[in-house]
Design a protein around this motif. Structure first.
Motif, mmCIF file in Angstrom:
data_model
loop_
_atom_site.group_PDB
_atom_site.id
_atom_site.type_symbol
_atom_site.label_atom_id
_atom_site.label_comp_id
_atom_site.label_asym_id
_atom_site.label_seq_id
_atom_site.Cartn_x
_atom_site.Cartn_y
_atom_site.Cartn_z
ATOM 1 N N PHE A 58 -50.224 5.517 53.264
ATOM 2 C CA PHE A 58 -50.413 6.499 52.198
ATOM 3 C C PHE A 58 -49.935 7.856 52.695
ATOM 4 C CE2 PHE A 58 -53.058 9.815 50.200
ATOM 5 C CZ PHE A 58 -52.710 9.617 48.872
ATOM 6 N N GLU A 59 -49.035 8.492 51.936
ATOM 7 C CA GLU A 59 -48.505 9.804 52.307
ATOM 8 C C GLU A 59 -48.464 10.709 51.071
ATOM 9 O OE1 GLU A 59 -45.347 8.669 55.858
ATOM 10 O OE2 GLU A 59 -44.643 8.696 53.783
ATOM 11 N N PHE A 60 -48.865 11.963 51.242
ATOM 12 C CA PHE A 60 -48.773 12.915 50.135
ATOM 13 C C PHE A 60 -48.224 14.238 50.646
ATOM 14 C CE2 PHE A 60 -52.772 14.162 52.014
ATOM 15 C CZ PHE A 60 -52.874 15.519 51.766
ATOM 16 N N SER A 61 -47.712 15.030 49.701
ATOM 17 C CA SER A 61 -47.166 16.348 50.006
ATOM 18 C C SER A 61 -47.719 17.372 49.030
ATOM 19 C CB SER A 61 -45.629 16.329 49.908
ATOM 20 O OG SER A 61 -45.073 15.358 50.774
ATOM 21 N N ASP A 62 -47.686 18.628 49.447
ATOM 22 C CA ASP A 62 -48.103 19.744 48.595
ATOM 23 C C ASP A 62 -46.956 20.148 47.687
ATOM 24 O OD1 ASP A 62 -48.916 22.323 47.607
ATOM 25 O OD2 ASP A 62 -47.777 23.189 49.277
ATOM 26 N N GLU A 93 -57.663 10.599 43.455
ATOM 27 C CA GLU A 93 -58.106 9.311 42.930
ATOM 28 C C GLU A 93 -56.957 8.577 42.250
ATOM 29 O OE1 GLU A 93 -60.827 7.672 43.611
ATOM 30 O OE2 GLU A 93 -61.301 9.389 44.889
ATOM 31 N N ILE A 94 -56.189 9.297 41.435
ATOM 32 C CA ILE A 94 -55.039 8.676 40.777
ATOM 33 C C ILE A 94 -54.014 8.236 41.815
ATOM 34 C CG2 ILE A 94 -53.097 9.076 39.213
ATOM 35 C CD1 ILE A 94 -54.909 11.048 37.693
ATOM 36 N N LEU A 139 -52.667 4.382 42.500
ATOM 37 C CA LEU A 139 -51.256 4.004 42.453
ATOM 38 C C LEU A 139 -50.797 3.418 43.787
ATOM 39 C CD1 LEU A 139 -49.894 7.096 40.487
ATOM 40 C CD2 LEU A 139 -50.006 4.729 39.651
ATOM 41 N N TYR A 140 -51.282 4.003 44.864
ATOM 42 C CA TYR A 140 -50.946 3.474 46.188
ATOM 43 C C TYR A 140 -51.411 2.025 46.330
ATOM 44 C CZ TYR A 140 -51.296 2.667 51.207
ATOM 45 O OH TYR A 140 -51.193 2.118 52.458
ATOM 46 N N ARG A 141 -52.652 1.760 45.942
ATOM 47 C CA ARG A 141 -53.167 0.388 46.043
ATOM 48 C C ARG A 141 -52.324 -0.575 45.203
ATOM 49 N NH1 ARG A 141 -58.145 3.291 44.898
ATOM 50 N NH2 ARG A 141 -59.258 3.729 46.846
ATOM 51 N N PHE A 201 -49.081 -0.347 44.369
ATOM 52 C CA PHE A 201 -47.681 -0.533 44.751
ATOM 53 C C PHE A 201 -47.418 -0.696 46.247
ATOM 54 C CE2 PHE A 201 -47.199 1.757 40.634
ATOM 55 C CZ PHE A 201 -46.388 0.830 39.982
ATOM 56 N N ALA A 202 -48.361 -0.346 47.099
ATOM 57 C CA ALA A 202 -48.033 -0.123 48.509
ATOM 58 C C ALA A 202 -47.585 -1.360 49.268
ATOM 59 C CB ALA A 202 -49.227 0.506 49.228
ATOM 60 N N ASP A 203 -47.892 -2.553 48.793
ATOM 61 C CA ASP A 203 -47.440 -3.752 49.497
ATOM 62 C C ASP A 203 -46.062 -4.216 49.032
ATOM 63 O OD1 ASP A 203 -49.691 -3.991 51.124
ATOM 64 O OD2 ASP A 203 -50.812 -5.032 49.565
ATOM 65 N N ARG A 204 -45.510 -3.497 48.037
ATOM 66 C CA ARG A 204 -44.213 -3.930 47.499
ATOM 67 C C ARG A 204 -43.096 -2.919 47.704
ATOM 68 N NH1 ARG A 204 -45.382 -5.301 41.463
ATOM 69 N NH2 ARG A 204 -46.986 -3.683 41.659
ATOM 70 N N ILE A 205 -43.450 -1.643 47.878
ATOM 71 C CA ILE A 205 -42.442 -0.594 47.983
ATOM 72 C C ILE A 205 -43.086 0.615 48.656
ATOM 73 C CG2 ILE A 205 -42.991 0.424 45.716
ATOM 74 C CD1 ILE A 205 -39.912 0.798 45.326
ATOM 75 N N MET A 206 -42.293 1.419 49.355
ATOM 76 C CA MET A 206 -42.811 2.666 49.913
ATOM 77 C C MET A 206 -43.189 3.617 48.782
ATOM 78 S SD MET A 206 -40.291 3.464 53.166
ATOM 79 C CE MET A 206 -38.751 2.992 52.363
ATOM 80 N N THR A 207 -44.240 4.382 48.987
ATOM 81 C CA THR A 207 -44.672 5.351 47.985
ATOM 82 C C THR A 207 -44.792 6.741 48.603
ATOM 83 O OG1 THR A 207 -46.998 4.864 48.430
ATOM 84 C CG2 THR A 207 -45.952 3.647 46.616
ATOM 85 N N GLY A 208 -44.810 7.729 47.754
ATOM 86 C CA GLY A 208 -45.084 9.101 48.152
ATOM 87 C C GLY A 208 -45.720 9.802 46.970
ATOM 88 N N PHE A 209 -46.508 10.839 47.236
ATOM 89 C CA PHE A 209 -47.246 11.510 46.175
ATOM 90 C C PHE A 209 -47.134 13.022 46.343
ATOM 91 C CE2 PHE A 209 -48.995 7.368 46.976
ATOM 92 C CZ PHE A 209 -49.050 6.819 45.708
ATOM 93 N N GLY A 210 -46.640 13.684 45.315
ATOM 94 C CA GLY A 210 -46.566 15.139 45.303
ATOM 95 C C GLY A 210 -47.699 15.686 44.459
#
Length: 397
Positions: A170-174, A322-323, A327-329, A331-340
């Motif tokens: 899980f990775e997020f950015s500001d 929370e959202i 979303l991570y849960r 998609f995370a086993d099928r594709i890389m994710t990132g959250f802004g």
């Protein structure tokens, strides 16, 4: 009198620089108009801020890039030397931007050569936002903001302890510069996240903070870049392909996240063929149901026989943790994710926030528009052109 709000011309989102460079190289003579809009009802008329906004715009137009800032931009491998050379002599021109009142409605309008006015957007938004929130109880807001930030950090740590490891982290950015409570609070949030949850916090869209705090600057393109191509002389049906091709030629493998919702996800995927799907690292979501959008992206990669685990989906539409974790849960086993994550990080103070934007509305004397997959996010001042765009791309009203 308080110091000016804009501390540095570097204090804007990274994608303003990346789009600026691409448009300077490809379309240096384009002429554009941008308009400010407040989409919700503020606690008091924003026109009350007009004298202060005027002073802040005067200050912004007196600023130039420092040698340290230019050196930092040169250190980013995708920033080209001629573009940074252009910035050494660049100043915003006050004649290209106007702020005025129409009744109780604040009007801010920028018009001029695109390479001279496209940069106004982020500064205008955080100027208005910070002036607005200065009218509220600062101590109470900061106390609430710190409590909520602490709860977010605790939530992330609990997630790390309690949930099983997945294929990708899980990775997020500001992404919160434009609607932040204040620059001082923004600094506090970013530094605390970098210090306390570095395993999840990937970086910031704010280039000044990235330089100051040793973070990764994050960003690729925004709607205005692709919208501009609606007026660049290509067939309207082909404007997305033209904009993606120009991006590939400019960055040649860097900055490989494509924005998908200028005329809706379905129309985007029609243009995002095997060539582009292989060249771009992934896609960014900014409107519509994020699960539906992500499933469409995965199905598209599958139809093209591309291993989705080599690609990334970046979510950036009104997120909170929370959202993002849901979303991570998913998609995370099928594709890389990132959250802004934007407002939820930099302006979660227990106060109703402003929903303000400053959008491109005209390029080279021609209307341009965004057809959003979310109600209320479609952008156009020309209903005739909007109807034509819907017809060309079979986008539902």
């Amino acid at each position: 009198m308080k110091p000016p709000i804009v501390r540095s011309l570097l204090e804007t989102d990274l994608y303003k620089f990346t789009m600026w460079q691409a448009l300077l190289h490809g379309h240096p003579n384009s002429y554009t108009e941008y308009e400010f809009v407040c989409r919700n009802t503020p606690a008091f008329p924003l026109t009350e801020l007009l004298p202060e906004i005027e002073r802040e715009l005067d200050h912004l137009c007196s600023m130039s890039f420092t040698d340290q800032e230019l050196s930092y931009l040169r250190s980013l491998r995708y920033m080209k030397s001629d573009f940074v050379d252009f910035l050494t002599v660049f100043r915003f021109q006050r004649k290209f931007i106007e702020a005025r009142a129409e009744g109780e409605r604040l009007m801010i309008h920028a018009s001029g050569p695109q390479v001279h006015v496209m940069g106004f957007e982020i500064y205008v938004l955080y100027i208005v936002n910070e002036l607005y929130f200065r009218r509220f109880d600062q101590e109470a807001a900061l106390a609430e903001g710190r409590a909520r930030l602490g709860a977010k950090i605790a939530r992330l740590r609990k997630f790390g302890r309690d949930e099983p490891a997945r294929w990708y982290p899980f990775e997020f950015s500001d992404f919160g510069t434009r609607r932040r409570f204040s620059s001082a609070w923004h600094d506090e949030v970013v530094q605390r996240l970098a210090r306390e949850v570095p395993e999840y916090f990937r970086g910031t869209s704010n280039v000044y903070q990235a330089m100051q705090f040793g973070l990764i600057p994050i960003g690729t393109m925004a709607h205005e870049y692709m919208q501009s191509f609606q007026a660049f002389g290509v067939r309207l049906r082909d404007f997305q392909k033209a904009s993606l091709e120009a991006w590939v030629q400019e960055y040649r493998g860097d900055l490989g996240i494509a924005l998908t919702d200028v005329v809706g996800m379905d129309a985007f995927l029609d243009d995002f063929d095997l060539y582009f799907a292989k060249l771009f690292d992934g896609l960014r979501h900014d409107s519509g149901d994020p699960v539906v959008w992500g499933e469409k992206a995965l199905a598209h990669y599958a139809a093209l026989r591309i291993d989705a685990r080599t690609k990334r989906l970046v979510f950036s539409d009104g997120l909170n943790f929370e959202i993002a974790l849901q979303l991570y849960r998913h998609f995370a086993d099928r594709i890389m994710t990132g959250f802004g994550i934007g407002t939820h990080l930099t302006n979660d103070m227990g106060l109703p926030t402003l929903n303000i934007v400053m959008k491109l509305v005209c390029c080279n004397g021609q209307s341009v528009a965004k057809l959003s997959d979310s109600p209320g996010k479609t952008v156009s001042r020309d209903e005739t052109f909007l109807a034509y765009l819907r017809q060309v791309f079979h986008h539902p009203a």
